[in-house]
Design a protein around this motif. Sequence first.
Motif, short mmCIF file in Angstrom:
data_model
loop_
_atom_site.label_atom_id
_atom_site.label_comp_id
_atom_site.label_asym_id
_atom_site.label_seq_id
_atom_site.Cartn_x
_atom_site.Cartn_y
_atom_site.Cartn_z
N THR A 1 0.83 -1.19 0.00
CA THR A 1 0.00 0.00 0.00
C THR A 1 0.87 1.25 0.00
N LEU A 2 0.29 2.36 -0.43
CA LEU A 2 0.92 3.67 -0.29
C LEU A 2 0.23 4.49 0.81
N PHE B 1 -7.46 -12.89 -4.44
CA PHE B 1 -8.14 -11.62 -4.73
C PHE B 1 -7.16 -10.46 -4.59
N LEU B 2 -7.23 -9.53 -5.55
CA LEU B 2 -6.61 -8.22 -5.41
C LEU B 2 -7.77 -7.24 -5.26
N ALA B 3 -7.89 -6.66 -4.05
CA ALA B 3 -9.01 -5.76 -3.75
C ALA B 3 -8.48 -4.47 -3.15
N TRP B 4 -9.28 -3.41 -3.31
CA TRP B 4 -8.88 -2.09 -2.83
C TRP B 4 -9.92 -1.51 -1.88
N GLU B 5 -9.43 -0.74 -0.95
CA GLU B 5 -10.21 0.17 -0.12
C GLU B 5 -10.97 -0.50 1.01
N GLY B 6 -10.68 -1.77 1.30
CA GLY B 6 -11.30 -2.39 2.46
C GLY B 6 -10.74 -1.81 3.76
N ASP B 7 -11.58 -1.72 4.79
CA ASP B 7 -11.19 -1.13 6.08
C ASP B 7 -11.27 -2.19 7.17
N ALA C 1 -13.80 -9.83 5.41
CA ALA C 1 -12.85 -10.43 4.47
C ALA C 1 -11.85 -9.41 3.95
N PHE C 2 -12.30 -8.18 3.71
CA PHE C 2 -11.43 -7.17 3.11
C PHE C 2 -11.04 -6.17 4.20
N ASN C 3 -9.88 -6.45 4.78
CA ASN C 3 -9.50 -5.75 6.01
C ASN C 3 -8.04 -5.33 6.01
N GLY C 4 -7.45 -5.13 4.82
CA GLY C 4 -6.09 -4.64 4.74
C GLY C 4 -5.06 -5.69 5.10
N THR C 5 -5.20 -6.90 4.54
CA THR C 5 -4.28 -8.00 4.89
C THR C 5 -3.66 -8.60 3.65
N ASN C 6 -2.56 -9.33 3.88
CA ASN C 6 -1.84 -10.02 2.81
C ASN C 6 -1.69 -11.48 3.23
N TYR D 1 -2.70 -1.45 4.37
CA TYR D 1 -3.81 -0.54 4.59
C TYR D 1 -4.61 -0.29 3.32
N ASN D 2 -5.92 -0.51 3.42
CA ASN D 2 -6.89 -0.21 2.34
C ASN D 2 -6.61 -0.95 1.04
N MET D 3 -5.96 -2.10 1.13
CA MET D 3 -5.88 -3.02 0.01
C MET D 3 -5.76 -4.43 0.57
N ASP D 4 -6.10 -5.43 -0.25
CA ASP D 4 -6.03 -6.81 0.19
C ASP D 4 -5.39 -7.67 -0.89
N LEU D 5 -4.43 -8.49 -0.47
CA LEU D 5 -3.87 -9.54 -1.31
C LEU D 5 -4.15 -10.85 -0.57
N ASP D 6 -5.29 -11.45 -0.88
CA ASP D 6 -5.76 -12.60 -0.11
C ASP D 6 -5.89 -13.84 -0.98
N VAL D 7 -5.64 -14.98 -0.37
CA VAL D 7 -5.79 -16.25 -1.05
C VAL D 7 -6.54 -17.20 -0.12
#
Length: 585
Positions: A27-28, A191-197, A224-229, A238-244
Amino acid sequence: MSSLFGQDVSLYQQFNGRFDFTFIGNTLNPMENTFQTQPNILSTSEASLNLSANDSIVKAYLYWAGSGTGDFDVKLNNISFQAERTFSHQRISSGLTLDYFSAFVDITDYVSETGNGSYVFSDLDVSSFLAQHFIVKTNFAGWAIIIIYKNDNLPLNQINVYDGLQGVPQELQITLNSLNVIDDVGAKIGFLAWEGDVGIAVNETLTINGSILSNPPLNPANNAFNGTNSFTGSTTLYNMDLDVYDIQNNIQPGDSSAEIALTSGQDFVMINAVVTKLNSQVPDAVIETDSVTLNCDSRFITVDYTVYNLATATNPLPSETPIAIYANDILIGTTETTTIIEIGASESGTIVIQIPIEIEGEFTLTFVVDDIGNGTGIVSEIDETNNSDEIVIELIFSPETISIPDLFSCNEGLSLGTFDLITHVEEFITNSAEEIAFYESENDAFLLQNQILNPTNYSIQPTPKTIYIRIENEDCFSIISFDLKTRNCPPTIYNFISANNDGFNDNFFIDGLKDIFLNYELFVYNRWGVLLWTGRNNDPFWQGEVTERKSFQGGNAPEGTYYYVLELNDPDYLAPFVGYLYLTR
């Protein structure tokens, strides 16, 4: 809150073989944007790639995203990259029209050359949109690299990469097509997702085929979308997810699609890319018709064909895989492969097919591999839509045979005749697209040898004589025949003799008589009816001599008028020719 538009997530690329995938990125955002007191974005961020020594990179796709309408020129390890594909999403929230973007570039060559190590992302500028997005806490930016790699120790898998940019205002449905589930062992989805909190978990679920996906404690079922890798275990993405997720129990062998559903009662989430890995040890059969041999006036055709098991297949094609053959959708034959066709290999075959009588003119000949004759296959394949090959053909037939009457000419002597063959047959052969040639034997016509070269002035002896015509169209030929015959035409009598041996009119000449009417008799009388001379076929014409009257035998008849009688002794000429002739000296 309402979404105005976005790009639906759909299949971008598929890989079949001993492949797997991983994500890296960062994240940036310096912290969760929900907790920021003022908007801020980092200028760089870093992630590390750590593939094993046996992993070789097949593809590397760089994605980056952020708030606003987009910045499409960025750097990775201080190397500039420009977007090849872009995505956008727009929504209205709290009376504001808010834009979001994502960008893509294929960086396979760069990552393959660079290999493992640190990747530093920079030069993404979304600063002009931060203040607006900070109002609704959707100020973000980040990047990720999706990497497909090969390892010969892996099982045969199918990797599907889907991308787009779809938001989850409250609920989102995504259908993942082109799956080929043979065995669910080891199946996973990324999943590559953006802006989850992380702090917003209001009715937030991620399901596949109706089953909730979770990976607690990193990704709980309600957030599920909570800024994790999931690849690194980080909780500060922060505010992105790289989840498998492991989906071994959520997808079934035989499935060709999967339904992804996302719900969120409050948190705004965007899906940018989805990657699936499925065990896929299956062939991929295609067939090609190499050549078709047609025979004149035959409904039997010979077809050479080749069955391929494409290099993208992940398993050999079994022997006895059925092949169905159709003419205009009518099943006209079946066959099968005879050997096991390995990945990237092929098998050629030849089959003789009879085309039904009801098929006329041009028709479509279709070969379909893995078809038992009713459109049903017995082999599971990577692609079930590439099994057929078709070609438009038309049977070939010889020119229509016609009856040509005999051609007659006047007997020029001993049955010699001269004929115009061309003029005779033009009346009956009227197709200008057909070529004709004349021959004296059927064998010559068949072998195209000894063609008659002067058909408009063709002389032949003896007659009758059979002439053979070879008639050719574009593909075939026919041979027909007719007879040349001579008939005894009426002779022409020249009744003036100047018997002075000057070479002109020295005898009683009758044209069309000698060697034609072989049994003729010619009699010459004087004006008183006295027979002076008798001539037959072997005799010369009369030159004024007396041969029949004994008192004048051996003498010459004087000048004057004489009387002749010509008996042709021919059944076509029963009456004699009679008349006067004049003799001078």
